[in-house]
Design a protein around this motif. Structure first.
Motif, PDB file in Angstrom:
ATOM      1  N   LYS A 121       0.819  -1.210   0.000  1.00 42.74           N
ATOM      2  CA  LYS A 121       0.000   0.000   0.000  1.00 42.74           C
ATOM      3  C   LYS A 121       0.854   1.261   0.000  1.00 42.74           C
ATOM      4  O   LYS A 121       0.529   2.240  -0.687  1.00 42.74           O
ATOM      5  CB  LYS A 121      -0.953   0.019   1.201  1.00 42.74           C
ATOM      6  CG  LYS A 121      -1.964   1.165   1.105  1.00 42.74           C
ATOM      7  CD  LYS A 121      -2.968   1.136   2.233  1.00 42.74           C
ATOM      8  CE  LYS A 121      -2.438   1.850   3.455  1.00 42.74           C
ATOM      9  NZ  LYS A 121      -3.479   2.088   4.476  1.00 42.74           N
TER      10      LYS A 121
ATOM     11  N   ASN B  96      -3.039  -6.921  -0.950  1.00 42.03           N
ATOM     12  CA  ASN B  96      -4.398  -7.147  -0.449  1.00 42.03           C
ATOM     13  C   ASN B  96      -5.452  -6.750  -1.476  1.00 42.03           C
ATOM     14  O   ASN B  96      -6.561  -6.360  -1.115  1.00 42.03           O
ATOM     15  CB  ASN B  96      -4.610  -6.379   0.853  1.00 42.03           C
ATOM     16  CG  ASN B  96      -3.728  -6.895   1.973  1.00 42.03           C
ATOM     17  OD1 ASN B  96      -3.886  -8.029   2.425  1.00 42.03           O
ATOM     18  ND2 ASN B  96      -2.786  -6.079   2.405  1.00 42.03           N
TER      19      ASN B  96
ATOM     20  N   LYS C  59      -8.608  -3.823  -1.663  1.00 37.15           N
ATOM     21  CA  LYS C  59      -8.558  -3.093  -0.391  1.00 37.15           C
ATOM     22  C   LYS C  59      -7.382  -2.132  -0.357  1.00 37.15           C
ATOM     23  O   LYS C  59      -7.530  -0.963   0.029  1.00 37.15           O
ATOM     24  CB  LYS C  59      -8.475  -4.062   0.785  1.00 37.15           C
ATOM     25  CG  LYS C  59      -8.459  -3.373   2.143  1.00 37.15           C
ATOM     26  CD  LYS C  59      -8.368  -4.369   3.284  1.00 37.15           C
ATOM     27  CE  LYS C  59      -8.512  -3.684   4.638  1.00 37.15           C
ATOM     28  NZ  LYS C  59      -7.558  -2.581   4.847  1.00 37.15           N
ATOM     29  N   ASP C  60      -6.211  -2.608  -0.736  1.00 35.60           N
ATOM     30  CA  ASP C  60      -5.029  -1.740  -0.694  1.00 35.60           C
ATOM     31  C   ASP C  60      -5.171  -0.561  -1.654  1.00 35.60           C
ATOM     32  O   ASP C  60      -4.780   0.561  -1.329  1.00 35.60           O
ATOM     33  CB  ASP C  60      -3.768  -2.533  -1.036  1.00 35.60           C
ATOM     34  CG  ASP C  60      -3.201  -3.256   0.175  1.00 35.60           C
ATOM     35  OD1 ASP C  60      -3.762  -3.085   1.285  1.00 35.60           O
ATOM     36  OD2 ASP C  60      -2.203  -3.987   0.013  1.00 35.60           O
TER      37      ASP C  60
ATOM     38  N   ILE D 239      -8.015   0.921  -2.856  1.00 36.83           N
ATOM     39  CA  ILE D 239      -9.008   1.884  -2.365  1.00 36.83           C
ATOM     40  C   ILE D 239      -8.492   2.605  -1.127  1.00 36.83           C
ATOM     41  O   ILE D 239      -8.624   3.833  -0.998  1.00 36.83           O
ATOM     42  CB  ILE D 239     -10.340   1.182  -2.065  1.00 36.83           C
ATOM     43  CG1 ILE D 239     -10.958   0.623  -3.353  1.00 36.83           C
ATOM     44  CG2 ILE D 239     -11.315   2.144  -1.386  1.00 36.83           C
ATOM     45  CD1 ILE D 239     -11.254   1.644  -4.414  1.00 36.83           C
ATOM     46  N   ASP D 240      -7.869   1.863  -0.217  1.00 41.59           N
ATOM     47  CA  ASP D 240      -7.315   2.493   0.990  1.00 41.59           C
ATOM     48  C   ASP D 240      -6.253   3.525   0.635  1.00 41.59           C
ATOM     49  O   ASP D 240      -6.184   4.603   1.248  1.00 41.59           O
ATOM     50  CB  ASP D 240      -6.706   1.428   1.910  1.00 41.59           C
ATOM     51  CG  ASP D 240      -7.754   0.611   2.648  1.00 41.59           C
ATOM     52  OD1 ASP D 240      -8.949   0.944   2.542  1.00 41.59           O
ATOM     53  OD2 ASP D 240      -7.362  -0.359   3.325  1.00 41.59           O
TER      54      ASP D 240
ATOM     55  N   VAL E  91     -13.083  -4.321  -7.987  1.00 43.50           N
ATOM     56  CA  VAL E  91     -12.794  -3.084  -7.246  1.00 43.50           C
ATOM     57  C   VAL E  91     -14.087  -2.317  -6.996  1.00 43.50           C
ATOM     58  O   VAL E  91     -14.327  -1.828  -5.885  1.00 43.50           O
ATOM     59  CB  VAL E  91     -11.787  -2.201  -8.005  1.00 43.50           C
ATOM     60  CG1 VAL E  91     -11.434  -0.965  -7.186  1.00 43.50           C
ATOM     61  CG2 VAL E  91     -10.530  -2.990  -8.345  1.00 43.50           C
TER      62      VAL E  91
ATOM     63  N   TYR F  86     -16.004  -4.185  -4.276  1.00 43.82           N
ATOM     64  CA  TYR F  86     -15.415  -3.974  -2.958  1.00 43.82           C
ATOM     65  C   TYR F  86     -15.759  -2.580  -2.442  1.00 43.82           C
ATOM     66  O   TYR F  86     -16.177  -2.411  -1.293  1.00 43.82           O
ATOM     67  CB  TYR F  86     -13.894  -4.136  -3.003  1.00 43.82           C
ATOM     68  CG  TYR F  86     -13.230  -3.716  -1.709  1.00 43.82           C
ATOM     69  CD1 TYR F  86     -13.220  -4.562  -0.606  1.00 43.82           C
ATOM     70  CD2 TYR F  86     -12.674  -2.445  -1.583  1.00 43.82           C
ATOM     71  CE1 TYR F  86     -12.660  -4.162   0.601  1.00 43.82           C
ATOM     72  CE2 TYR F  86     -12.110  -2.034  -0.379  1.00 43.82           C
ATOM     73  CZ  TYR F  86     -12.101  -2.891   0.702  1.00 43.82           C
ATOM     74  OH  TYR F  86     -11.552  -2.477   1.890  1.00 43.82           O
ATOM     75  N   PHE F  87     -15.611  -1.587  -3.302  1.00 39.68           N
ATOM     76  CA  PHE F  87     -15.827  -0.202  -2.879  1.00 39.68           C
ATOM     77  C   PHE F  87     -17.270   0.048  -2.478  1.00 39.68           C
ATOM     78  O   PHE F  87     -17.545   0.621  -1.424  1.00 39.68           O
ATOM     79  CB  PHE F  87     -15.418   0.743  -4.016  1.00 39.68           C
ATOM     80  CG  PHE F  87     -15.666   2.202  -3.706  1.00 39.68           C
ATOM     81  CD1 PHE F  87     -14.960   2.839  -2.695  1.00 39.68           C
ATOM     82  CD2 PHE F  87     -16.603   2.928  -4.430  1.00 39.68           C
ATOM     83  CE1 PHE F  87     -15.184   4.180  -2.409  1.00 39.68           C
ATOM     84  CE2 PHE F  87     -16.830   4.265  -4.146  1.00 39.68           C
ATOM     85  CZ  PHE F  87     -16.124   4.896  -3.134  1.00 39.68           C
TER      86      PHE F  87
ATOM     87  N   GLN G 257     -18.416  -0.993   1.098  1.00 46.25           N
ATOM     88  CA  GLN G 257     -17.867  -0.414   2.314  1.00 46.25           C
ATOM     89  C   GLN G 257     -18.977   0.258   3.131  1.00 46.25           C
ATOM     90  O   GLN G 257     -19.902   0.857   2.572  1.00 46.25           O
ATOM     91  CB  GLN G 257     -16.789   0.623   1.981  1.00 46.25           C
ATOM     92  CG  GLN G 257     -15.492   0.023   1.461  1.00 46.25           C
ATOM     93  CD  GLN G 257     -14.427   1.087   1.285  1.00 46.25           C
ATOM     94  OE1 GLN G 257     -14.629   2.069   0.588  1.00 46.25           O
ATOM     95  NE2 GLN G 257     -13.297   0.891   1.929  1.00 46.25           N
TER      96      GLN G 257
END
Length: 234
Positions: A3, A35, A38-39, A41-42, A72, A75-76, A79
């Motif tokens: 990340k 990851n 997740k990585d 977007i984070d 992606v 996943y987003f 949240q």
């Protein structure tokens, strides 16, 4: 890629704190991430912070229209702190403290339902609030912000169609929309690049992993596209 490496590379592309971003991404083009989504977007959220805005197209379904969105996107939109707008075709997932002024929900009336990528849309709110489109390994063929340009442009063969939507209460509401055509989106994008490639206030580019990446100011891009469509579409 870790990340911290993602953050460094995204900042090199030109991503900054407080930016309002509409994200288009091909994870496979970037390469291996420790990851996965997740990585990515984070990393973006860490850079723009909650004072920025992150937007992605969200899954929706109407009739036979079932867009295929990436892992992606999925996943987003799932949240806890992401809001999904309620449009039946042009729904968006939105994150950030200011998401209320970007996430455009509709009233189920003929006027409210129509032209979902037009002046009442999340796209128009991004345009008004200095939004940027971030392309990570994708081209312009799925560039959502250009649908706002199609709403604003006028070319001889432009078609406005009418269909009927049935609400959950069983009410039938007619709605109107533009017959979108994305066949020239890549050409529009490449001509925009040619004109603005040396202007970092509206166009930035770089690499993330193996992916070619671009960051484009939406107001400049939409205005350019409207003029281009008016001149070149028949």
């Amino acid at each position: 890629m870790k990340k911290i490496d993602l953050i460094n590379e995204l900042q090199k592309i030109g991503l900054e704190k407080n930016m309002k971003i509409l994200l288009h991404v091909s994870l496979s083009k970037i390469g291996y991430l420790n990851n996965g989504p997740k990585d990515l977007i984070d990393a973006i959220e860490d850079i723009i912070t909650t004072d920025g805005i992150l937007v992605m197209p969200a899954y929706n379904s109407y009739g036979n229209y079932k867009p295929t969105l990436s892992i992606v996107n999925e996943y987003f939109r799932n949240q806890e702190d992401v809001t999904c707008t309620n449009q039946i075709i042009a729904s968006f997932a939105v994150w950030g403290n200011q998401k209320g002024k970007i996430a455009a929900n509709i009233e189920y009336t003929e006027e409210g339902l129509s032209f979902e990528a037009g002046e009442q849309s999340t796209l128009a709110r991004l345009y008004e609030n200095d939004g940027w489109s971030l392309f990570l390994g994708t081209d312009y063929s799925t560039c959502t912000i250009l649908h706002l340009a199609e709403n604003r442009a006028n070319w001889p063969s432009k078609i406005i169609f009418t269909e009927e939507f049935t609400t959950s209460e069983g009410n039938k509401i007619p709605f109107h929309d533009v017959a979108y055509q994305d066949e020239d989106f890549n050409k529009i994008g490449l001509e925009f690049e040619k004109e603005f490639q040396n202007n970092p206030t509206v166009f930035r580019q770089g690499k993330l992993g193996n992916a070619e990446c671009k960051l484009i100011n939406q107001k400049s891009f939409v205005d350019f596209a409207v003029s281009w469509m008016n001149k070149n579409r028949t």
